[in-house]
Design a protein around this motif. Structure first.
Motif, PDB file in Angstrom:
ATOM      1  N   HIS A 232       0.844  -1.190   0.000  1.00 37.44           N
ATOM      2  CA  HIS A 232       0.000   0.000   0.000  1.00 37.44           C
ATOM      3  C   HIS A 232       0.890   1.255   0.000  1.00 37.44           C
ATOM      4  O   HIS A 232       1.782   1.396   0.839  1.00 37.44           O
ATOM      5  N   THR A 235       0.320   3.269   3.449  1.00 37.41           N
ATOM      6  CA  THR A 235       0.557   2.722   4.789  1.00 37.41           C
ATOM      7  C   THR A 235       1.945   2.111   4.946  1.00 37.41           C
ATOM      8  O   THR A 235       2.291   1.675   6.042  1.00 37.41           O
ATOM      9  N   THR A 236       2.720   2.068   3.874  1.00 34.34           N
ATOM     10  CA  THR A 236       4.052   1.463   3.959  1.00 34.34           C
ATOM     11  C   THR A 236       5.107   2.557   3.979  1.00 34.34           C
ATOM     12  O   THR A 236       5.307   3.244   2.977  1.00 34.34           O
ATOM     13  N   PRO A 237       5.778   2.743   5.127  1.00 35.15           N
ATOM     14  CA  PRO A 237       6.775   3.829   5.187  1.00 35.15           C
ATOM     15  C   PRO A 237       7.966   3.497   4.280  1.00 35.15           C
ATOM     16  O   PRO A 237       8.183   2.342   3.925  1.00 35.15           O
TER      17      PRO A 237
END
Lengths: 419, 419
Positions: A232, A235-237
């Motif tokens: 995503h 939502t994925t740093p």
């Protein structure tokens, strides 16, 4: 000869060579576009047109079983060994009017010049039937037959309409079983000259008209797949990503940097597919291609290995994998040294710089080079444009090419007589 | 409360909350996959199942005109103002079993806990009908209706089968003209809590179970097109190229570098198309996308401007053009400070770190946040996996979420009584 360009005795011939290209461009599969694949109906009209011209020059004309139109000029006092001149008459879809064809119309002008000069030199003009590989996915069908390297398995290949090559040849009125008899006898041949547009921007960038070709570059092609994790985009740093496109981008930049720093190397990433290819998803997989060419096979091999290693190191550092699959590995084909030296000498005799170039594209010349001494003369391509309707030539370059080629043929004649 | 996790009184409830998700996953449009778009037939089965559970808890149940299933628990001695808890029951195609649904099954467990503790707090559980935007290309249909921000123009939107939204609502047995009456009265509402899986890898990477959400990030999306010149990969030397993919690659690396060096920024190039996309042709045009998110709108705006400027500078240096077209510009939505402080306090009371996170994805909570105090509780997503059949939750995390949410509701009750 040094004054000939200024007095322009070949002006009318260069204008005709160009005008003939435009006439032949009207014989096409698609109205308003130039598209003429291997042995399609408009090829009959091209043959009829060229045959009339050849016969008017007193040449003996035949079509061989691979569809090559071949005209022989054999003066009574000339040795039997022939010098071959030619290029191809097929085109890519929606082509320009000069790629290939110009080498044929210039060959006919050269026969006329040789006749005017009463040079006792036998010349065979070959209008190769196929070079582009469009109809059957395999290029150089005409020159393979002439070189005697036509693999009969090709006859079973089918075009997009399901027509086998053997049937295409028969429909054209030829007998595919006779292809082996299209092959030249190398012992009876002096050499081969192909005059062709450069199809690149180098001569124009250097403000030059012509160049002798020293070799056709070797070529490696392959696919490279980076495999990471699709995640995503929100939502994925950054530090937890395994972004296949970011890895591919880093590698594409490395490919360009490597080629920029290696003289004569060209390296291209031409194709890219990302998966899942959605704005809000980090790409999990990216497929790219590599097309890498160099006149030296060892330099090419080392470059390919370095770029694969770089892809794997980029992938490893990012927690991805990189997988290379080679799809083509063609060695460089050098042109004949003596013939090419005659061509550079002819350039200088004509008052032009003896510029040499490698050809980045394949040509019929590379097929014939496997059997007989071969060289090529390149004409400047305005804008570097080819395989496009905007493809063009400058009249003065065509005129210069006639001068250089005529001077070259005189040198060939002098060479036979001296040996 | 600090000892509750060890004694695990909510173990059975967390197991049931998970098992209910698996049961609801069987109500799907596609056998063997979890696909449940807005008001498609399996939604009836979901409603029936949830309604039975709500009625067994003594709740008053109704389906509003936007298809939201709403159950009210109103103890006789409780103030009329309700606290809302819920999440969505629609899914993406081929989804996992927990995205959305878990927030609904946990809300019902919380009602049971509130009843057991005899807490005089009115609770409305909302199973939002639509959040993912799959069927009509517009997300948050259910929460927009509840927030009173549903635009009636949406009713004319058609799905892939040409069915207008108004007809989909009618076919489900509802009256789309009654959607305005689905809106809450903010004055009659205490706030809203959405419990949701993180859908990202951060909590797992930090070995944490839960986090309170402080805001939904703002988001910019756009397309960026690099236009250079398509040329022959063999005949065009490196220094005469205008390679759109090489330019795009340099920019993609710059996007990643910029995001890596800006805390909390995520920037993704997810989509790429090269033209003509052929192995042996230098790409003339490349279309890419940018998805950039940050909890601070000014930081996001500055980052977007910097990346556009960088694209243009890369293009200019290479003799190309770069054109950015913005397709989305959504501000960040902060969660309610007081509610979120209660949530972090509840985390600490339960013996967990008071980890806060921003949400990189949109949620129903951001729609309700425009009208009423809202907060969210995130549960760890194993592998960061969501929108995928492999999406999962850990039982101990679900159990911890029940403890924290129950503690949070006690704090809400205490707050009302103190004011």
């Amino acid at each position: 000869m040094d004054q000939t360009i200024k007095s322009r005795p070949m002006h009318a011939q260069s204008v005709r060579a160009i005008s003939e290209c435009h006439t032949l461009a009207t014989f096409t599969e698609e109205p308003a576009h130039i598209t003429r694949r291997f042995l399609t109906p408009p090829v009959h009209a091209v043959h009829t047109h060229l045959r009339q011209r050849m016969e008017a020059l007193g040449m003996t004309v035949q079509t061989d079983a691979a569809g090559n139109l071949r005209g022989i000029h054999q003066p009574a006092n000339a040795p039997a060994k022939r010098f071959l001149i030619g290029s191809h008459i097929d085109t890519v879809p929606d082509a320009g009017p000069f790629d290939g064809i110009l080498g044929v119309t210039l060959a006919l002008e050269l026969v006329e010049i040789v006749q005017e000069r009463q040079l006792p030199l036998s010349i065979e003009v070959i209008a190769f039937s196929e070079e582009e590989g469009v109809r059957y996915g395999i290029p150089f069908l005409g020159s393979r037959a002439v070189a005697g390297t036509f693999d009969e398995k090709l006859l079973a290949y089918e075009d997009a309409d399901g027509i086998p090559m053997s049937e295409a040849i028969r429909s054209f009125g030829l007998d595919p079983t006779q292809i082996p008899s299209a092959a030249i006898e190398p012992q009876q041949t002096l050499g081969f000259l192909e005059i062709h547009i450069e199809q690149g921007p180098i001569l124009e960038a250097e403000d030059l008209q012509l160049a002798a070709v020293t070799s056709i570059v070797g070529q490696t092609r392959g696919t490279l797949t980076f495999t990471g994790h699709a995640n995503h985009a929100g939502t994925t740093p950054m530090h937890l990503r395994h972004d296949a496109l970011a890895a591919a981008a880093e590698w594409i930049t490395a490919v360009e940097t490597h080629a920029n720093s290696t003289p004569s190397l060209v390296a291209t990433v031409g194709k890219i597919f990302a998966d899942p290819n959605a704005t809000n998803v980090i790409p999990g997989t990216v497929h790219t291609t590599l097309d890498l060419r160099h006149p030296s096979d060892p330099i090419r091999t080392v470059a390919v290995e370095a770029l694969i290693a770089q892809a794997q190191s980029i992938a490893q550092r990012r927690g991805l994998t990189a997988q290379f699959t080679q799809t083509m590995n063609e060695p460089a084909i050098p042109m004949d040294l003596a013939l090419t030296a005659n061509l550079t000498a002819a350039l200088e005799s004509t008052g032009l710089p003896a510029r040499i170039l490698t050809s980045g594209a394949g040509h019929d010349a590379m097929i014939l080079a496997a059997r007989i001494p071969t060289t090529m003369l390149f004409l400047r391509s305005p804008g570097g444009i080819s395989h496009h309707p905007a493809e063009s030539v400058r009249e003065q370059d065509v005129e210069a090419a006639l001068h250089v080629a005529a001077n070259f043929l005189e040198r060939i004649f002098a060479t036979i007589n001296n040996t």
